[in-house]
Design a protein around this motif. Structure first.
Motif, mmCIF file in Angstrom:
data_model
loop_
_atom_site.group_PDB
_atom_site.id
_atom_site.type_symbol
_atom_site.label_atom_id
_atom_site.label_comp_id
_atom_site.label_asym_id
_atom_site.label_seq_id
_atom_site.Cartn_x
_atom_site.Cartn_y
_atom_site.Cartn_z
ATOM 1 N N GLN A 206 0.820 -1.212 0.000
ATOM 2 C CA GLN A 206 0.000 0.000 0.000
ATOM 3 C C GLN A 206 0.853 1.262 0.000
ATOM 4 O O GLN A 206 0.493 2.275 -0.614
ATOM 5 C CB GLN A 206 -0.925 0.007 1.222
ATOM 6 C CG GLN A 206 -2.013 -1.058 1.179
ATOM 7 C CD GLN A 206 -2.901 -1.027 2.404
ATOM 8 O OE1 GLN A 206 -3.668 -0.095 2.610
ATOM 9 N NE2 GLN A 206 -2.768 -2.041 3.243
ATOM 10 N N LEU A 207 2.000 1.192 0.679
ATOM 11 C CA LEU A 207 2.902 2.335 0.735
ATOM 12 C C LEU A 207 3.790 2.446 -0.492
ATOM 13 O O LEU A 207 4.438 3.473 -0.699
ATOM 14 C CB LEU A 207 3.788 2.230 1.987
ATOM 15 C CG LEU A 207 3.085 2.285 3.350
ATOM 16 C CD1 LEU A 207 4.084 2.013 4.466
ATOM 17 C CD2 LEU A 207 2.407 3.641 3.542
ATOM 18 N N GLY A 208 3.836 1.371 -1.298
ATOM 19 C CA GLY A 208 4.763 1.348 -2.422
ATOM 20 C C GLY A 208 6.202 1.293 -1.959
ATOM 21 O O GLY A 208 7.105 1.796 -2.642
ATOM 22 N N ALA A 209 6.431 0.679 -0.798
ATOM 23 C CA ALA A 209 7.773 0.627 -0.212
ATOM 24 C C ALA A 209 8.640 -0.390 -0.950
ATOM 25 O O ALA A 209 8.152 -1.443 -1.362
ATOM 26 C CB ALA A 209 7.683 0.267 1.266
ATOM 27 N N PRO A 210 9.935 -0.094 -1.099
ATOM 28 C CA PRO A 210 10.823 -0.989 -1.868
ATOM 29 C C PRO A 210 11.352 -2.167 -1.062
ATOM 30 O O PRO A 210 12.557 -2.318 -0.855
ATOM 31 C CB PRO A 210 11.952 -0.049 -2.297
ATOM 32 C CG PRO A 210 12.059 0.923 -1.172
ATOM 33 C CD PRO A 210 10.647 1.144 -0.699
ATOM 34 N N LEU A 211 10.452 -3.007 -0.610
ATOM 35 C CA LEU A 211 10.834 -4.234 0.092
ATOM 36 C C LEU A 211 9.863 -5.326 -0.306
ATOM 37 O O LEU A 211 8.647 -5.124 -0.265
ATOM 38 C CB LEU A 211 10.847 -4.030 1.609
ATOM 39 C CG LEU A 211 11.453 -5.174 2.440
ATOM 40 C CD1 LEU A 211 12.051 -4.646 3.753
ATOM 41 C CD2 LEU A 211 10.446 -6.275 2.759
ATOM 42 N N ILE A 212 10.402 -6.471 -0.702
ATOM 43 C CA ILE A 212 9.549 -7.601 -1.061
ATOM 44 C C ILE A 212 10.019 -8.850 -0.329
ATOM 45 O O ILE A 212 11.175 -8.954 0.083
ATOM 46 C CB ILE A 212 9.550 -7.875 -2.579
ATOM 47 C CG1 ILE A 212 10.962 -8.153 -3.092
ATOM 48 C CG2 ILE A 212 8.899 -6.737 -3.339
ATOM 49 C CD1 ILE A 212 10.997 -8.649 -4.530
ATOM 50 N N VAL A 213 9.085 -9.767 -0.185
ATOM 51 C CA VAL A 213 9.372 -11.080 0.384
ATOM 52 C C VAL A 213 9.242 -12.100 -0.746
ATOM 53 O O VAL A 213 8.261 -12.079 -1.503
ATOM 54 C CB VAL A 213 8.404 -11.425 1.524
ATOM 55 C CG1 VAL A 213 8.607 -12.865 2.003
ATOM 56 C CG2 VAL A 213 8.592 -10.445 2.685
ATOM 57 N N VAL A 214 10.234 -12.960 -0.866
ATOM 58 C CA VAL A 214 10.193 -14.039 -1.863
ATOM 59 C C VAL A 214 10.222 -15.354 -1.087
ATOM 60 O O VAL A 214 11.226 -15.684 -0.454
ATOM 61 C CB VAL A 214 11.375 -13.958 -2.842
ATOM 62 C CG1 VAL A 214 11.243 -15.043 -3.909
ATOM 63 C CG2 VAL A 214 11.455 -12.583 -3.486
ATOM 64 N N GLY A 215 9.124 -16.065 -1.117
ATOM 65 C CA GLY A 215 9.023 -17.314 -0.373
ATOM 66 C C GLY A 215 9.011 -18.516 -1.290
ATOM 67 O O GLY A 215 8.641 -18.426 -2.463
ATOM 68 N N ALA A 216 9.435 -19.647 -0.750
ATOM 69 C CA ALA A 216 9.377 -20.921 -1.469
ATOM 70 C C ALA A 216 8.834 -21.975 -0.524
ATOM 71 O O ALA A 216 9.234 -22.025 0.652
ATOM 72 C CB ALA A 216 10.757 -21.325 -1.985
ATOM 73 N N GLY A 217 7.914 -22.802 -1.025
ATOM 74 C CA GLY A 217 7.329 -23.808 -0.151
ATOM 75 C C GLY A 217 6.617 -24.894 -0.924
ATOM 76 O O GLY A 217 6.561 -24.885 -2.170
ATOM 77 N N LEU A 218 6.057 -25.812 -0.201
ATOM 78 C CA LEU A 218 5.350 -26.957 -0.783
ATOM 79 C C LEU A 218 4.034 -26.511 -1.425
ATOM 80 O O LEU A 218 3.615 -25.360 -1.238
ATOM 81 C CB LEU A 218 5.113 -27.996 0.306
ATOM 82 C CG LEU A 218 6.386 -28.661 0.860
ATOM 83 C CD1 LEU A 218 6.057 -29.555 2.058
ATOM 84 C CD2 LEU A 218 7.116 -29.448 -0.216
ATOM 85 N N PRO A 219 3.397 -27.380 -2.189
ATOM 86 C CA PRO A 219 2.207 -26.956 -2.945
ATOM 87 C C PRO A 219 1.078 -26.375 -2.107
ATOM 88 O O PRO A 219 0.253 -25.617 -2.636
ATOM 89 C CB PRO A 219 1.759 -28.252 -3.635
ATOM 90 C CG PRO A 219 3.010 -29.040 -3.803
ATOM 91 C CD PRO A 219 3.808 -28.761 -2.559
#
Length: 411
Positions: A206-219
Motif C-alpha cells: 500500500q505504501l509502495g515501499a521498496p521491500l519484497i518477500v520471496v518465499g518458497a514452499g510446498l504446494p
C-alpha cells in the motif's frame, strides 16, 4: 568417462551446472525488481512445488539477481515451531549491512539497527514482560548501538514486523534501491508469524515501499497463507515450479556435457527423461550415474540402463529412505495405503502416480478404519512435510516418485 570431469550435481539446493527451464521465472523477477526501482506497485513472490523441483536453487538464483541489481538481501530457512523474530532479524541485518556503505547518513543506519535490535530481543509476548527467551531465540547480532524503545518492540509480532519492515524499506529508499527477504520452506512458518508477514507485505504494498518477500514452499503454501489472511490470494504473485519439459531436461543434461566435449545419443535422452520424469533432482542423479558408467562418448541408452540401478539405489537411500525413516509405523501404514491408491487414482485420471491426490476417505476405507482415527497420522505426516493437502479431503505426496518407492518396500 572420467569421473573427475563429471559435471552433474545432485544435492539439496545445489545449483546444477545448467539452470535449464527457469528463464521465465528469472525474467518475471527482473521485471518485479525494475518496477519497484521505478516506484511502481508490485507484489511479493511465492514459489510453490514438490520437493526435488529446484525451488531452493531458483530461490538462490533470484537472490543473485537481486544482488546484481544492488539490492540488499537476506535469506532464511523456516523451521517448525521456531519464531520468525530471530531469523528475519538476522536476514534484515545482512541486507542493511549490504546497503550501509552507500548510505550518506550513518546515523540513519544506526537508528534502524537500534530498532532491529529491539525487535530481535523482544521475544516475550505482551503481558509476559521479563519472560526469559529460549536459548535458540537469543540473538547476539554484534550491534553496538542500544536497542530502540517504542518501535518494533511491542511484543505483538504483527505490529512489530510491520514497523521493522517499513523502517528497513525506508533505508533502502534512501539509497535508491530495495530489499528482498528470501524465505525457504515457508510452509513451516508458524500461523501467527504467517499472519504478521502477510500484514507487513500488505502494508508495504500500500505504501509502495521498496521491500519484497520471496518465499518458497510446498504446494499447499497458498492455503497456509490464505488461512492466515483472506486477502493473501491477491497479495502475492504465485508461481508453480514444476518438472522440466523435455527440451529443458535435455538441455540440463547436454549443455554441461558439451562443455566437456561429450554427447548423448537421442535414445539415451529418451530413456533418461523416462527415468527422471523431468524432475531436476532426478535429472542430475541419473545424469551423474550415467556419466560414471559410460565408457565413452556418445553416451547410449545401454549406458543409461546399466547406470540406472545405481542412481535408483542412491535415491532410495538419500532421497526417499531418509524421509521414510522419519515416519512412525502408523504413519508408514498410512503412506503405504496412499501409495497403492495413488497408483489407482493416477491410472483413472491418466496421470503419473506422483501427481495423483488421494481422498482421505478412501485411505480410511482401505485400512478398515474410521477417518477420524487416522487424523493424527495424517496431521503428523503433513507437519513432517511428507504429504500435503491441496484440496479439502485429499492428500498427496510432497516427494515425486515416493509412491513408486513405497510400493517396492516390504510391509
Amino acid at each position: 568417462m572420467d569421473p573427475v570431469r563429471n559435471p552433474y550435481a545432485p544435492g539439496a539446493g545445489q545449483r546444477p551446472p545448467e539452470l535449464a527451464g527457469r528463464g521465465r521465472e528469472l525474467d518475471v523477477f527482473d521485471v518485479v525488481l525494475e518496477r519497484i526501482a521505478r516506484g511502481r506497485p508490485e507484489r511479493s513472490l511465492m514459489l510453490t512445488g514438490l520437493r526435488g523441483v529446484g525451488k531452493t536453487v531458483l530461490l538462490n538464483a533470484l537472490r543473485s539477481e537481486a544482488i546484481n541489481h544492488l539490492w540488499g538481501s537476506g535469506k532464511i530457512e523456516a523451521r517448525p515451531d521456531q519464531s520468525l523474530r530471530r531469523p528475519i532479524a538476522a536476514a534484515l541485518h545482512m541486507a542493511v549491512r549490504e546497503l550501509a556503505p552507500r548510505h550518506r547518513a550513518p546515523d540513519r543506519i544506526d537508528t534502524f539497527l537500534g530498532v532491529l535490535k529491539a525487535f530481535a530481543q523482544r521475544s516475550a509476548p505482551a503481558g509476559r514482560a521479563g519472560a526469559a527467551p529460549k536459548l535458540r531465540d537469543r540473538w547476539q547480532p554484534g550491534i553496538d548501538v542500544p536497542a530502540a524503545t517504542g518501535r518494533a518492540d511491542s511484543g505483538d509480532i504483527e505490529i512489530d514486523l510491520v514497523e521493522l519492515l517499513s523502517d528497513a524499506a525506508a533505508v533502502a529508499a534512501d539509497v535508491g534501491t530495495g530489499i528482498a527477504v528470501f524465505i525457504d520452506e515457508m510452509q513451516d512458518v508458524g500461523a501467527e508469524d504467517v499472519s504478521a508477514l502477510c500484514a507487513a507485505c500488505h502494508e508495504l504494498s500500500q505504501l509502495g515501499a521498496p521491500l519484497i518477500v520471496v518465499g518458497a514452499g510446498l504446494p499447499h503454501l497458498p492455503a497456509v497463507l490464505s488461512a492466515a489472511k483472506s486477502y493473501s490470494e491477491r497479495l502475492f504473485r504465485y508461481q508453480r515450479i514444476d518438472r522440466l519439459d523435455r527440451l529443458a531436461a535435455d538441455r540440463a543434461l547436454c549443455a554441461p556435457a558439451e562443455r566437456e566435449e561429450v554427447e548423448y545419443e537421442p535414445k539415451a535422452l529418451d530413456l533418461l527423461y523416462e527415468k527422471s520424469g523431468g524432475y531436476p533432482y532426478f535429472v542430475q542423479a541419473y545424469g551423474k550415474a550415467t556419466w560414471d558408467h559410460a565408457p565413452r562418448s556418445p553416451i547410449t541408452d545401454a549406458d543409461v540402463r546399466v547406470a540406472a540401478p545405481e542412481a535408483e539405489a542412491e535415491l532410495a537411500v538419500g532421497f526417499f529412505g531418509s524421509r521414510f525413516e522419519r515416519a512412525t509405523p502408523a504413519e508408514r501404514e498410512y503412506m503405504r495405503a496412499m501409495a497403492t491408491l495413488s497408483l489407482i487414482e493416477g491410472d483413472v485420471g491418466g496421470r503419473d502416480d506422483m501427481d495423483a491426490a488421494v481422498p482421505t476417505a478412501e485411505i480410511a476405507r482401505a485400512l478398515g478404519r474410521k477417518p477420524a482415527s487416522l487424523s493424527p497420522a495424517r496431521d503428523a505426516l503433513i507437519k513432517k512435510g511428507l504429504i500435503y493437502s491441496g484440496e479439502r479431503g485429499t492428500v498427496a505426496f510432497t516427494v515425486p516418485h515416493f509412491g513408486r518407492y513405497l510400493r517396492t518396500q516390504p510391509a
